[in-house]
Design an enzyme around this catalytic site. Sequence first.
Site, PDB file in Angstrom:
ATOM      1  N   GLY A  31       0.810  -1.216   0.000  1.00  7.60           N
ATOM      2  CA  GLY A  31       0.000   0.000   0.000  1.00  7.60           C
ATOM      3  C   GLY A  31       0.840   1.262   0.000  1.00  7.60           C
ATOM      4  N   ASN A  32       0.173   2.385   0.338  1.00  4.23           N
ATOM      5  CA  ASN A  32       0.795   3.709   0.242  1.00  4.23           C
ATOM      6  C   ASN A  32       1.372   3.873  -1.180  1.00  4.23           C
ATOM      7  OD1 ASN A  32       3.413   5.733   1.286  1.00  4.23           O
ATOM      8  ND2 ASN A  32       1.281   6.211   1.651  1.00  4.23           N
ATOM      9  N   LEU A  33       0.476   3.670  -2.139  1.00  4.27           N
ATOM     10  CA  LEU A  33       0.901   3.498  -3.532  1.00  4.27           C
ATOM     11  C   LEU A  33       1.375   4.814  -4.152  1.00  4.27           C
ATOM     12  CD1 LEU A  33      -1.955   1.097  -4.682  1.00  4.27           C
ATOM     13  CD2 LEU A  33       0.266   0.524  -3.679  1.00  4.27           C
ATOM     14  N   HIS A  37       4.421   1.992  -8.065  1.00  2.00           N
ATOM     15  CA  HIS A  37       3.454   0.879  -7.992  1.00  2.00           C
ATOM     16  C   HIS A  37       2.529   0.885  -9.224  1.00  2.00           C
ATOM     17  CE1 HIS A  37       4.159   1.438  -3.522  1.00  2.00           C
ATOM     18  NE2 HIS A  37       4.365   0.153  -3.651  1.00  2.00           N
ATOM     19  N   GLN A  61       7.555  -9.514   7.901  1.00  3.87           N
ATOM     20  CA  GLN A  61       8.779  -9.073   7.227  1.00  3.87           C
ATOM     21  C   GLN A  61       9.416  -7.864   7.899  1.00  3.87           C
ATOM     22  OE1 GLN A  61       6.483  -8.350   3.433  1.00  3.87           O
ATOM     23  NE2 GLN A  61       7.974  -6.709   3.156  1.00  3.87           N
ATOM     24  N   SER A 187       9.854   5.235  -3.428  1.00  2.53           N
ATOM     25  CA  SER A 187       9.610   4.274  -2.353  1.00  2.53           C
ATOM     26  C   SER A 187       8.650   4.902  -1.360  1.00  2.53           C
ATOM     27  CB  SER A 187      10.935   3.952  -1.646  1.00  2.53           C
ATOM     28  OG  SER A 187      10.681   3.340  -0.396  1.00  2.53           O
ATOM     29  N   ARG A 189       8.859   4.625   1.674  1.00  2.00           N
ATOM     30  CA  ARG A 189       9.645   5.104   2.830  1.00  2.00           C
ATOM     31  C   ARG A 189      10.311   6.451   2.556  1.00  2.00           C
ATOM     32  NH1 ARG A 189      10.606  -0.832   3.879  1.00  2.00           N
ATOM     33  NH2 ARG A 189       9.716  -1.215   5.947  1.00  2.00           N
TER      34      ARG A 189
HETATM   35  O1  PAF Z   1       7.671  -5.215  -1.981  1.00  2.41           O
HETATM   36  C1  PAF Z   1       6.721  -5.170  -1.167  1.00  2.41           C
HETATM   37  O2  PAF Z   1       5.938  -4.222  -1.112  1.00  2.41           O
HETATM   38  C2  PAF Z   1       6.545  -6.324  -0.204  1.00  2.41           C
HETATM   39  O3  PAF Z   1       7.769  -6.836   0.216  1.00  2.41           O
HETATM   40  C3  PAF Z   1       5.641  -7.437  -0.765  1.00  2.41           C
HETATM   41  C4  PAF Z   1       6.256  -8.094  -1.993  1.00  2.41           C
HETATM   42  C5  PAF Z   1       4.282  -6.860  -1.127  1.00  2.41           C
HETATM   43  C6  PAF Z   1       5.435  -8.527   0.286  1.00  2.41           C
HETATM   44  O4  PAF Z   1       4.831  -8.020   1.434  1.00  2.41           O
END
Ligand code: PAF
Length: 282
Positions: A31-33, A37, A61, A187, A189
């Site tokens: 998300g936070n596209l 994306h 993760q 990104s 981030r």
């Molecule tokens: O790249 C990402 O945004 C994430 O690592 C993914 C592939 C959606 C898995 O959570």
Amino acid sequence: MHTFARSADLRACVSAWRRAGARIGFVPTMGNLHAGHYSLIELAHQHVDKVVASVFVNPTQFGPTEDFASYPRTLDADRAGLAAQDCDALFAPAVDEMYPFGVAHAVRVEVPGVGDILDGAARPGHFAGVATVVAKLFNLVQPDVAVFGQKDYQQLLVIRRMTQDLRLPIEIVVAPICREANGLAMSSRNQYLTPDERERAGVIHQVLCVMRDEVHAGRARAEIETAAHATLVAAGSIPDYATIRRAADLGVPDAGDRHGLIALIATRLGRARLIDNLLLDD
Ligand code: PAF
């Protein structure tokens, strides 16, 4: 665009499309596209008839000191952006839908080797979390094609390896890195950066280009990496690595290797840990 929170509803929709003969593409996201994306969605449309995107901030993760709690969650804006890209379905599950036995008791998918070095060493458990959630999502969507960005190059290799090893009949398509005007790779981030840090972060792409030129000029790998490290420090960042590796498996190249290489950087600037890379044969 359909929006689903439950796996069963997503499966029913995808099965109906498949029965009608459609090929399915999948773009997993947290998300936070942003424009990066949306370029993945656009690329997916070129390969398939129906495109499914997922928005799921995957807890497994993130390390214990990382930004899981504060990771930007913007589902309404993401849904509107995906609809504008003619995405056909959005899957946005809650954590217990993806981890029905709880995160601590989840089945895990490990990718030894390529998952253990570089970001795998800097962020222990990160790639097991990525491989686990992507395996679950692949199992739910069962796409013909899945699209990933080159920016997360090590993630791409981890997912390719996982897909091949689990014998999943899914083609992995790679989308080029989208950059800001100053070269900074897009990104979610990046929004942790102040305006000044965002401007200075352009140095990462500049350093990657210098690394490429110096490899092509025949300079020794260790010297190139030391100089890259120093430039990143001089720009006020704290590098985890600035390295030249084999693009195929991220192994350390032999001294004479000049082809099939990639330069990769991970560096901390302010609150953000930024990663970027450049394939040196392009
Ligand atoms: O790249 C990402 O945004 C994430 O690592 C993914 C592939 C959606 C898995 O959570």
